[in-house]
Design an enzyme around this catalytic site. Sequence first.
Site, PDB file in Angstrom:
ATOM      1  N   ARG A  32     -82.350 -82.823 -23.947  1.00 40.75           N
ATOM      2  CA  ARG A  32     -81.863 -83.418 -22.694  1.00 40.75           C
ATOM      3  C   ARG A  32     -81.675 -82.398 -21.593  1.00 40.75           C
ATOM      4  NH1 ARG A  32     -76.635 -86.230 -24.913  1.00 40.75           N
ATOM      5  NH2 ARG A  32     -77.540 -87.239 -26.727  1.00 40.75           N
ATOM      6  N   THR A  87     -82.484 -86.784 -29.575  1.00 36.85           N
ATOM      7  CA  THR A  87     -82.913 -87.559 -28.397  1.00 36.85           C
ATOM      8  C   THR A  87     -84.440 -87.551 -28.276  1.00 36.85           C
ATOM      9  OG1 THR A  87     -80.944 -86.558 -27.338  1.00 36.85           O
ATOM     10  CG2 THR A  87     -82.150 -88.162 -26.056  1.00 36.85           C
ATOM     11  N   LYS A  97     -79.828 -93.247 -38.249  1.00 37.43           N
ATOM     12  CA  LYS A  97     -78.708 -92.898 -37.380  1.00 37.43           C
ATOM     13  C   LYS A  97     -78.120 -94.221 -36.862  1.00 37.43           C
ATOM     14  CE  LYS A  97     -77.856 -90.805 -32.835  1.00 37.43           C
ATOM     15  NZ  LYS A  97     -78.059 -89.617 -32.002  1.00 37.43           N
ATOM     16  N   GLU A 121     -78.492 -80.358 -34.647  1.00 36.68           N
ATOM     17  CA  GLU A 121     -79.359 -81.207 -33.809  1.00 36.68           C
ATOM     18  C   GLU A 121     -79.281 -80.719 -32.368  1.00 36.68           C
ATOM     19  OE1 GLU A 121     -78.423 -85.443 -33.861  1.00 36.68           O
ATOM     20  OE2 GLU A 121     -79.253 -85.644 -31.842  1.00 36.68           O
TER      21      GLU A 121
HETATM   22  C1  3PG Z   1     -75.221 -87.898 -28.433  1.00 36.55           C
HETATM   23  O1  3PG Z   1     -76.389 -88.242 -28.512  1.00 36.55           O
HETATM   24  O2  3PG Z   1     -74.718 -87.430 -27.406  1.00 36.55           O
HETATM   25  C2  3PG Z   1     -74.432 -87.994 -29.664  1.00 36.55           C
HETATM   26  O3  3PG Z   1     -74.368 -89.281 -30.099  1.00 36.55           O
HETATM   27  C3  3PG Z   1     -73.123 -87.321 -29.605  1.00 36.55           C
HETATM   28  O4  3PG Z   1     -72.134 -88.170 -29.224  1.00 36.55           O
HETATM   29  P1  3PG Z   1     -70.657 -87.601 -29.074  1.00 36.55           P
HETATM   30  O5  3PG Z   1     -70.683 -86.651 -27.929  1.00 36.55           O
HETATM   31  O6  3PG Z   1     -69.815 -88.822 -28.811  1.00 36.55           O
HETATM   32  O7  3PG Z   1     -70.312 -86.910 -30.370  1.00 36.55           O
END
Ligand code: 3PG
Length: 223
Positions: free
Chosen positions: A44, A68, A128, A40
Amino acid sequence: MDIAAIVALAPVIPVLTIDRVADAAPLARALVKGGLPVLEITLRTSVAMDALKAIVTEVPDAIVGAGTVLHETQLREARRAGARFGVSPGCTPGLATAVTTAGFPFLPGVQTVSEAMGLAERGFRFLKFFPADAAGGLGWLKAVSAPLPGVRFCPTGGINQDNAAAYLALPNVACIGGSWVAPRTAMMAGRWAEIERLAAAANTLRREVSLPGGQPGPSSGSE
Ligand code: 3PG
């Protein structure tokens, strides 16, 4: 490949926030080599879409998704860039309609039972759970297992090598997501062998998921 098939491929989906396009392909190669082919890429950073494209082009064994995803425009761009699936932290009716209309494999984010019920009603069986640890973690997932028998979760947010096995031991957890397999410091320093080792360790985690309707669950990554 639909979302059920994608989440069945590996116990862990690395969540990758990439700052330099040049890191994208070597990072993806290390994770795939470690046994985690489903990736994934969070939308961002300014280079996220180019990083996604680079992986699609240069690492054909990776199944690359966009994370995201907040609205339909990002969804369209991600699909155009070659994303095979999408992930969102929450979900709006517009986004749910857009992915359904497009027939695009998608993991919409939820934090409450009502959100899960609403999306299940619209045909989403894989959700999710975000931010997993902050929103109730293992206790929440255990509590919703009986009332929401037709839904399977990919908890993400606050998962790491210490608590990953406990999440994957739950029968309503299809897979988990997290950034711990690709730490920012290792990425910035190009320590790909370290990332491959972290991926290989994550790939040995066993899953206990049972799928609704008597379908067999995805096998553990080590099998
Ligand atoms: C995110 O969108 O940043 C994810 O949920 C990852 O979270 P993490 O960095 O706590 O694994």
